[in-house]
Design a protein around this motif. Structure first.
Motif, PDB file in Angstrom:
ATOM      1  N   UNK A  68       0.829  -1.199   0.000  1.00 54.50           N
ATOM      2  CA  UNK A  68       0.000   0.000   0.000  1.00 54.50           C
ATOM      3  C   UNK A  68       0.867   1.253   0.000  1.00 54.50           C
ATOM      4  N   UNK A  69       1.972   1.224   0.732  1.00 52.03           N
ATOM      5  CA  UNK A  69       2.869   2.379   0.768  1.00 52.03           C
ATOM      6  C   UNK A  69       3.485   2.624  -0.603  1.00 52.03           C
ATOM      7  N   UNK A  70       3.859   1.545  -1.298  1.00 50.65           N
ATOM      8  CA  UNK A  70       4.443   1.683  -2.631  1.00 50.65           C
ATOM      9  C   UNK A  70       3.445   2.298  -3.608  1.00 50.65           C
ATOM     10  N   UNK A  71       2.174   1.924  -3.466  1.00 48.51           N
ATOM     11  CA  UNK A  71       1.143   2.490  -4.343  1.00 48.51           C
ATOM     12  C   UNK A  71       1.021   3.994  -4.124  1.00 48.51           C
ATOM     13  N   UNK A  72       1.082   4.407  -2.861  1.00 43.03           N
ATOM     14  CA  UNK A  72       0.944   5.833  -2.562  1.00 43.03           C
ATOM     15  C   UNK A  72       2.142   6.643  -3.071  1.00 43.03           C
ATOM     16  N   UNK A  73       3.304   5.993  -3.163  1.00 39.18           N
ATOM     17  CA  UNK A  73       4.498   6.694  -3.637  1.00 39.18           C
ATOM     18  C   UNK A  73       4.693   6.577  -5.145  1.00 39.18           C
ATOM     19  N   UNK A  74       3.808   5.843  -5.809  1.00 39.26           N
ATOM     20  CA  UNK A  74       3.941   5.641  -7.245  1.00 39.26           C
ATOM     21  C   UNK A  74       3.867   6.979  -7.982  1.00 39.26           C
ATOM     22  N   UNK A  75       4.853   7.202  -8.841  1.00 36.90           N
ATOM     23  CA  UNK A  75       4.910   8.437  -9.613  1.00 36.90           C
ATOM     24  C   UNK A  75       5.695   9.532  -8.930  1.00 36.90           C
ATOM     25  N   UNK A  76       6.073   9.309  -7.648  1.00 36.15           N
ATOM     26  CA  UNK A  76       6.862  10.326  -6.928  1.00 36.15           C
ATOM     27  C   UNK A  76       8.324   9.924  -6.926  1.00 36.15           C
ATOM     28  N   UNK A  77       9.210  10.878  -7.183  1.00 35.81           N
ATOM     29  CA  UNK A  77      10.639  10.582  -7.265  1.00 35.81           C
ATOM     30  C   UNK A  77      11.418  11.587  -6.427  1.00 35.81           C
ATOM     31  N   UNK A  78      12.287  11.075  -5.558  1.00 33.20           N
ATOM     32  CA  UNK A  78      13.162  11.942  -4.763  1.00 33.20           C
ATOM     33  C   UNK A  78      14.509  12.006  -5.476  1.00 33.20           C
ATOM     34  N   UNK A  79      14.824  13.154  -6.071  1.00 33.04           N
ATOM     35  CA  UNK A  79      16.027  13.299  -6.883  1.00 33.04           C
ATOM     36  C   UNK A  79      17.267  13.650  -6.064  1.00 33.04           C
ATOM     37  N   UNK A  80      17.127  13.743  -4.733  1.00 30.25           N
ATOM     38  CA  UNK A  80      18.299  14.061  -3.923  1.00 30.25           C
ATOM     39  C   UNK A  80      19.270  12.871  -3.890  1.00 30.25           C
ATOM     40  N   UNK A  81      20.517  13.165  -3.525  1.00 32.55           N
ATOM     41  CA  UNK A  81      21.491  12.099  -3.267  1.00 32.55           C
ATOM     42  C   UNK A  81      21.896  12.204  -1.796  1.00 32.55           C
ATOM     43  N   UNK A  82      21.199  11.523  -0.893  1.00 33.36           N
ATOM     44  CA  UNK A  82      21.490  11.653   0.547  1.00 33.36           C
ATOM     45  C   UNK A  82      22.854  11.101   0.921  1.00 33.36           C
ATOM     46  N   UNK A  83      23.502  10.368   0.014  1.00 35.98           N
ATOM     47  CA  UNK A  83      24.817   9.806   0.316  1.00 35.98           C
ATOM     48  C   UNK A  83      25.955  10.620  -0.298  1.00 35.98           C
ATOM     49  N   UNK A  84      25.600  11.779  -0.858  1.00 36.38           N
ATOM     50  CA  UNK A  84      26.613  12.614  -1.502  1.00 36.38           C
ATOM     51  C   UNK A  84      27.713  13.054  -0.547  1.00 36.38           C
ATOM     52  N   UNK A  85      27.338  13.356   0.721  1.00 38.70           N
ATOM     53  CA  UNK A  85      28.343  13.820   1.688  1.00 38.70           C
ATOM     54  C   UNK A  85      29.317  12.708   2.058  1.00 38.70           C
ATOM     55  N   UNK A  86      28.992  11.476   1.669  1.00 38.72           N
ATOM     56  CA  UNK A  86      29.895  10.350   1.933  1.00 38.72           C
ATOM     57  C   UNK A  86      30.826  10.098   0.757  1.00 38.72           C
TER      58      UNK A  86
END
Length: 330
Positions: free
Chosen positions: A310-328
């Protein structure tokens, strides 16, 4: 206490992982915060914690399996080692070191007394000066020698020996310094006030609670061990807790209930809080020696449901373009 394997419901061949898993399950079911109207659950919780404390220690577990200690961690033969200061076993809080006193010093009676100068013995027999005259010639006195008649006072009578006790204190009681009732060697009970700055291994001296002797009673020496807790951890004088929160609580924020050693409190989570965030609850830790208490440090952990369909369905079509691991650097 019953057999620790039976208490945890595991076979003697159980691995460390099996023992830990069984303990977590039982501790969660029996914790006093979930069974406030069921005192038997609290007793069972204590039994489970003691069983885990023994079986999670590899040396204690091996000694128990060999029959060298009982389920309480006491020697299986309560009279073993008496000549070396050994103690009596038993349940609850008991003497473990009934040491006698040797008035002539040394280890013959297992006691701890000052040695006696042989010169003092001669003086006590002959009225003084005997030992010195043997070294320095004959002086006055009834025998025309070195017995001058000068007499020393006899040594004071010896006190009775100390008695050693072990006291297990629940984690929450240790943090809040709740009075602990203990049973002494004579069968009497007292309420012991825990000191500020309590640590695992802290010793307390009970004046006059040891063995009786001609010079008065010795002392009781209480060594304290602090039990583990299923979800609290001690770090210095602070208490640490990993707190699960839902994804919705992390994204939208809100108030959540948090357990502390003083009882549950409400904690406000800001919208957009990330997993791993540490929040501080002042004065909810262990007491320092000056009486002031440490804090409780709460680490937030985002807990996703087992079924994320159900959570995956709610997030369908949404994309987080950040790179949270960039500081690593990746």
């Amino acid at each position: 206490m019953a057999d620790p394997y039976a208490t945890l419901g595991v076979p003697k061949s159980a691995s460390e992982k099996d023992i830990k898993s069984a303990y977590r399950k039982l501790a969660k079911e029996l914790h006093p915060d979930r069974n406030k109207d069921n005192p038997k659950a609290a007793e069972r919780f204590s039994e489970v914690t003691r069983a885990y404390d023994l079986l999670s220690d590899a040396q204690k577990r091996a000694a128990y399996d060999r029959g060298e200690i009982d389920a309480e961690g006491n020697p299986a033969n309560p009279f073993a080692g008496m000549g070396r200061g050994g103690g009596f076993g038993g349940g609850g809080f008991r003497p473990e070191d009934l040491r006698g006193q040797n008035p002539f010093g040394g280890g013959g009676f297992g006691g701890e007394a000052d040695g006696v100068d042989l010169g003092d013995l001669f003086e006590g027999l002959f009225g003084g000066g005997g030992a010195r005259s043997a070294r320095g010639g004959m002086g006055g006195g009834p025998f025309g020698g070195g017995f001058s008649g000068q007499q020393r006072r006899p040594p004071p009578p010896q006190k009775g020996g100390d008695i050693a006790y072990k006291l297990r204190v629940p984690f929450v009681d240790a943090a809040t310094r709740k009075d602990q009732r203990i049973t002494l060697a004579d069968g009497k009970t007292i309420d012991l006030k825990l000191p500020a700055g309590l640590e695992d291994g802290t010793q307390m001296r009970l004046k006059g609670k040891g063995q009786h002797g001609p010079g008065g009673a010795g002392d009781g020496i209480v060594t304290i061990s602090v039990d583990r807790h299923p979800f609290f951890r001690r770090e210095g004088q602070d208490v640490r807790l990993d707190l699960p929160i839902t994804l919705a609580e992390a994204v939208c924020g809100g108030k959540v209930k948090v357990p502390t050693v003083d009882g549950p409190v409400m904690l406000t989570i800001k919208p957009g809080t990330s997993g791993g965030t540490v929040m501080r609850l002042g004065g909810k830790g262990f007491s320092r020696k000056d009486g002031k208490r440490g804090d409780q440090l709460v680490t937030l952990e985002i807990d996703l449901p087992d079924d994320v369909t159900e959570l995956a369905k709610r997030l369908e079509g949404w994309q987080d373009d950040r790179n949270p691991r960039g500081k690593l650097g990746v």
